[in-house]
Scaffold this motif. Structure first.
Motif, PDB file in Angstrom:
ATOM      1  N   UNK A 250       0.815  -1.225   0.000  1.00  0.00           N
ATOM      2  CA  UNK A 250       0.000   0.000   0.000  1.00  0.00           C
ATOM      3  C   UNK A 250       0.843   1.267   0.000  1.00  0.00           C
ATOM      4  N   UNK A 251       2.155   1.086   0.231  1.00  0.00           N
ATOM      5  CA  UNK A 251       3.066   2.235   0.345  1.00  0.00           C
ATOM      6  C   UNK A 251       2.573   3.212   1.409  1.00  0.00           C
ATOM      7  N   UNK A 252       2.167   2.642   2.547  1.00  0.00           N
ATOM      8  CA  UNK A 252       1.606   3.466   3.631  1.00  0.00           C
ATOM      9  C   UNK A 252       2.028   2.925   4.991  1.00  0.00           C
ATOM     10  N   UNK A 253       2.475   3.850   5.835  1.00  0.00           N
ATOM     11  CA  UNK A 253       2.789   3.510   7.219  1.00  0.00           C
ATOM     12  C   UNK A 253       1.501   3.415   8.043  1.00  0.00           C
ATOM     13  N   UNK A 254       0.437   4.019   7.551  1.00  0.00           N
ATOM     14  CA  UNK A 254      -0.835   4.047   8.273  1.00  0.00           C
ATOM     15  C   UNK A 254      -1.034   5.383   8.976  1.00  0.00           C
TER      16      UNK A 254
END
Length: 502
Positions: A250-254
């Motif tokens: 997702x290329x996301x740390x959140x």
């Protein structure tokens, strides 16, 4: 912008969703009430009864997360038909059950259906009422205590009827919502209508929150299918690995605040669900043989107040409501740990008021602040709460009780303490507990039976005080900080996606 369904269509769909979760509540109340009957009829051990009952619980979180990922492709109506099938099958299987295995499969079907229902009705409600999410999610979730009230009342009044026939009561709300859904018109999900890409939906969860969910799911499923919980460090490693893969894809740390909400679901779910196990025990000295009605009373209070949620949501932001809830539940638990006689009843009501708005208000907060996350961000936070009760919250309350029991017995008799103490472990940390059977037998031999019984009873109340300080007190501080953070940003403002009609 709310989707252009007519008021009649909205009401039909909303109340069909309401009945579906109410049906799950009726089924839950039924299983709570008849679990002892199953144990007697089939000569089940406590572990066997727990396995059957647990089969109706662990699939809820699994299906919530799974269907959150696919519900936009499967469709809301098809998903609810599947939930209807599982719930109806559960009721019929229970009615016809002639073995513990059949009861297990019936309970499993109930859990699968319940999980799908939660995965569907939460985003449907948020989509129907994009500018009233906290209010309407609270009203929607009045259906759960309504199911407990209806199911609990029927089971108490029909206690002379066989548990097989009583299972058919579950079919009443199931058939009702099944019929209502036939002609129901579902809206396009808020995220889908706004053409937010599927990949963006996954970003709110990202590495942080997916790691928690993966850890809890791996731990729970390993315990269910092997009968032994995994090493906590192995489970954490698996969770972090899955989270890392999810974060990479997702290329996301959140989102940090969403992650904090997921963490806060652990003490929240423990306070709301974990402490309910003490209600009947505490109310027995006051209500005697009618103590079973305490659960119904708690659910009734919750149901009535959730229907009035609009009074709170029109005046306070979700973080403020959660601070108020934390305060009331903390004071209720403290009072329950101290008072006697009919004051226990008053303290119990205070506690019930406190826990009323917890769950749906967090759902409202998550939905209002992370609408791009669609069904996934809305249901993951709830699933984490459900999983954490059995894995973390419930055992921690048990540890509190063990600790107080051991210390109280030590004060009564060093001899009984030394002979009955046992070493236990939780998440790699060891602690002392008491072998109740040994303690009782030795207490009789040394003439300390009454004192040991009193020490055990006292430990239950001391545990409630510890829970009050460990969970709602911490939540009150954390939600207060979140509220002040929003205030520093100009005040709490729900985020609404601009919808495009299909």
């Amino acid at each position: 912008m709310e989707q252009q369904l007519s008021d009649a269509q909205k009401k039909q769909l909303f109340w069909a969703c309401f009945l579906s979760l109410m049906a799950a509540g009726v089924g839950f109340a039924y299983r709570v009430m008849v679990l002892g009957d199953w144990g007697t009829e089939f000569n089940l051990t406590g572990g066997e009864m727990g396995r059957i009952f647990g089969a109706s619980l662990w699939p809820i979180a699994v299906m919530m997360i799974l269907f959150s990922l696919v519900v936009d492709f499967v469709g809301y109506k098809r998903s609810m038909y599947l939930a209807f099938f599982f719930q109806a099958t559960s009721a019929v299987l229970t009615c016809l059950a002639k073995s513990p295995t059949e009861l297990y499969w019936a309970a499993l079907c109930a859990g699968l259906g319940h999980g799908i229902i939660e995965a569907v009705i939460n985003p449907v409600c948020a989509t129907l009422y994009t500018t009233q999410k906290s209010k309407m999610l609270n009203i929607l979730h009045a259906s759960w205590p309504a199911g407990l009230v209806a199911g609990g009342t029927v089971m108490i009044l029909c206690k002379d009827i066989s548990w097989q026939l009583n299972a058919l009561w579950i079919l009443v709300p199931v058939l009702a919502y099944g019929i209502m859904f036939i002609k129901a018109t579902f809206p396009v999900d808020e995220r889908v209508a706004a053409k937010v890409p599927y990949s963006v939906m996954l970003k709110d969860v990202g590495f942080l929150s997916s790691s928690i969910a993966a850890f809890l799911l791996f731990y729970e499923l390993t315990n269910v299918f092997t009968g032994t919980p995994p090493n906590v460090f192995v489970a954490l490693g698996v969770g972090l690995a899955i989270g890392a893969v999810f974060g990479f894809i997702t290329k996301s740390f959140g989102k940090p605040l969403y992650f904090i909400l997921c963490l806060l679901m652990i003490p929240l779910a423990t306070t709301e669900l974990g402490t309910d196990a003490w209600i009947k025990q505490l109310m027995t000295p006051v209500m005697g043989e009618y103590a079973a009605w305490a659960i119904v009373l708690s659910a009734f209070i919750m149901m009535i107040l959730r229907f009035q949620a609009g009074i709170l949501t029109s005046r306070f932001s979700p973080p403020t409501i959660l601070v108020i809830s934390s305060f009331f539940s903390m004071m209720g638990l403290i009072a329950l740990s101290q008072v006697d006689g009919w004051m226990v009843f008053a303290a119990f009501v205070l506690y019930a008021v406190g826990q009323t708005f917890y769950w749906p208000t967090v759902l409202g907060l998550a939905s209002e602040q992370y609408p791009e996350g669609g069904a996934l961000s809305l249901n993951t936070v709830s699933a984490i709460g459900l999983l954490s009760v059995g894995i973390i919250g419930g055992p921690i309350i048990g540890i509190f009780n063990d600790n107080h029991t051991t210390n109280n017995i030590k004060e009564v008799s060093t001899e009984v303490y030394e002979a009955s103490k046992v070493e236990k472990e939780f998440f790699g940390a060891s602690y002392e507990a008491t072998d109740a059977k040994k303690a009782t037998e030795l207490a009789e031999s040394v003439g300390k039976s009454d004192e040991v019984i009193a020490a055990t009873t006292k430990a239950g109340r001391q545990s409630l005080m510890t829970v009050a300080l460990a969970f709602p007190c911490v939540m009150m501080v954390c939600f207060g900080i979140i509220g002040f953070w929003y205030k520093s940003k100009g005040g709490y403002k729900p985020r609404v996606l601009e919808a495009t009609w299909e």
